[in-house]
Design an enzyme around this catalytic site. Structure first.
Site, short mmCIF file in Angstrom:
data_model
loop_
_atom_site.label_atom_id
_atom_site.label_comp_id
_atom_site.label_asym_id
_atom_site.label_seq_id
_atom_site.Cartn_x
_atom_site.Cartn_y
_atom_site.Cartn_z
N LYS A 53 -9.77 -1.95 -4.03
CA LYS A 53 -10.80 -1.36 -2.07
C LYS A 53 -12.38 -1.02 -3.00
O LYS A 53 -13.16 -1.33 -2.24
CB LYS A 53 -10.30 0.02 -1.53
N GLN A 97 -4.59 7.31 0.02
CA GLN A 97 -3.57 6.27 -0.47
C GLN A 97 -2.43 7.07 -0.65
O GLN A 97 -2.16 7.87 -1.09
CB GLN A 97 -4.52 5.23 -1.91
N ASP A 120 -8.74 4.08 8.32
CA ASP A 120 -7.57 3.54 8.02
C ASP A 120 -6.52 3.13 9.70
O ASP A 120 -5.53 2.70 9.63
CB ASP A 120 -6.29 4.44 7.05
#
Ligand code: NAP
Length: 291
Positions: A53, A97, A120
């Site tokens: 990322k 994460q 997200d």
């Protein structure tokens, strides 16, 4: 007839090329999109995802900030960090994460992220908006699958789409997005007794299970479009999907490979959401200037 490949690398690249132009425009307005990534513990796979990322942010000119913590971090400390990122004007997107260590309640953490920075798409408000078909950040993997289908000009209206898997991050939102495109959607999961009977009816089959090569050609209707979200290791430790690519490609009309299918799209859509968030911010600034 062998199927056509849906190339996530190429489609992802084409979306990233557009993003570059949008980022240039933001830069001209004095804005640099920023993404904060929080990594707790030392899960090897998570480290690889986070580093990919960051690399993509760098390539596109998105400012990225990596915040790492030991696995013994408390939920309170993590939420305090999120709150300071919520208030940081240099940060447009916050990503935690997953998975998180056991002592931390994932849903408390995801709910602490400001919905306007939830790139997200996991905040309950954004999930609700997605269900209602309102403008919001869509969860990156299902969003990426929708882009693959769109770029490949797969007709969804009136088609039977079967989604294998019902996780919060992939299966559930996947079905909702397909439904919004007028597909008739069936979900199947580990408790479904007659899996094959249902998958054999699928015009579009999205597989998000996490079991190497579970879906073989006898699960596939001739000419079906097959999207493989799975990321597993085979007996030779090579990356493979949930679909047995070699046999299924002889039956499907379109198929995604692993690697090079859904994977590159997930990161691309995270970048897209981050740029979108910075654009939303710019729009808001302009609106308040005009008041
Ligand atoms: P997950 O949370 O473990 O969910 C798996 C789902 O599959 C569950 O709904 C489970 O049913 C269902 N399932 C398990 N065994 C089954 C079986 N034998 N038959 C039918 N359904 C079955 O996994 P996830 O997070 O959704 O991820 C799925 C896969 O996608 C994994 O390989 C993951 O690594 C991969 N992934 C890839 C990307 C990418 O960017 N390419 C992104 C995210 C995930 P129950 O609900 O009944 O338990």
């Amino acid at each position: 007839m062998p199927s056509a490949l849906i190339n996530g690398k190429e489609i992802g690249q084409s979306i990233r090329n557009d993003l570059t132009k949008r980022i240039e425009y933001l830069n001209e307005q004095g804005i640099s999109p920023g993404l904060a990534v929080i990594l707790v513990g030392d899960n090897a796979a998570s480290k690889v995802y986070v580093s990919n990322k960051q690399k993509t942010c760098e390539e596109l000119g998105i400012y990225s900030q990596l915040i790492t913590f030991d696995a013994n971090l408390s939920e309170h400390e993590l939420i305090t960090t999120i709150e300071s990122l919520n208030a940081d004007p240099a940060i447009d997107g916050i990503l935690v994460q997953l998975p998180l260590p056991k002592q931390i309640d994932e849903s408390n953490v995801l709910s602490a992220i400001l919905p306007s920075k939830d790139v997200d798409g996991f905040h309950p408000i954004n999930i609700g908006k997605m269900m209602l078909g309102q403008d919001t950040f869509l969860p990156c993997t299902p969003y990426g699958v929708m882009k693959l289908l769109e770029y490949s000009e797969v007709e969804l209206s009136g088609k039977h789409a079967v989604v294998i898997g019902r996780s919060h991050i992939v299966g559930k939102p996947m079905g909702q997005l397909l439904l919004q495109k007028d597909a008739t959607v069936t979900y199947v999961h580990s408790k479904t007794p007659n899996l094959k009977e249902i998958t054999l009816q699928a015009d579009v089959l999205v597989v998000a299970v996490g079991k190497a090569k579970l879906i073989t050609s006898d699960y596939i209707k001739d000419g079906a479009v097959v999207i493989d979200v799975g990321m597993n290791r085979d007996e030779n430790n090579r990356l493979c999907g949930d679909v047995d690519f070699e046999s299924v490609k002889e039956k499907a009309s379109y198929i995604t490979p692993v690697p090079g299918g859904v994977g590159p799209m997930t990161i691309t859509m995270l970048m897209e959401n981050t740029v979108q968030s910075a654009e939303n911010e710019l729009r808001q600034d302009k609106r308040s200037e005009n008041r």
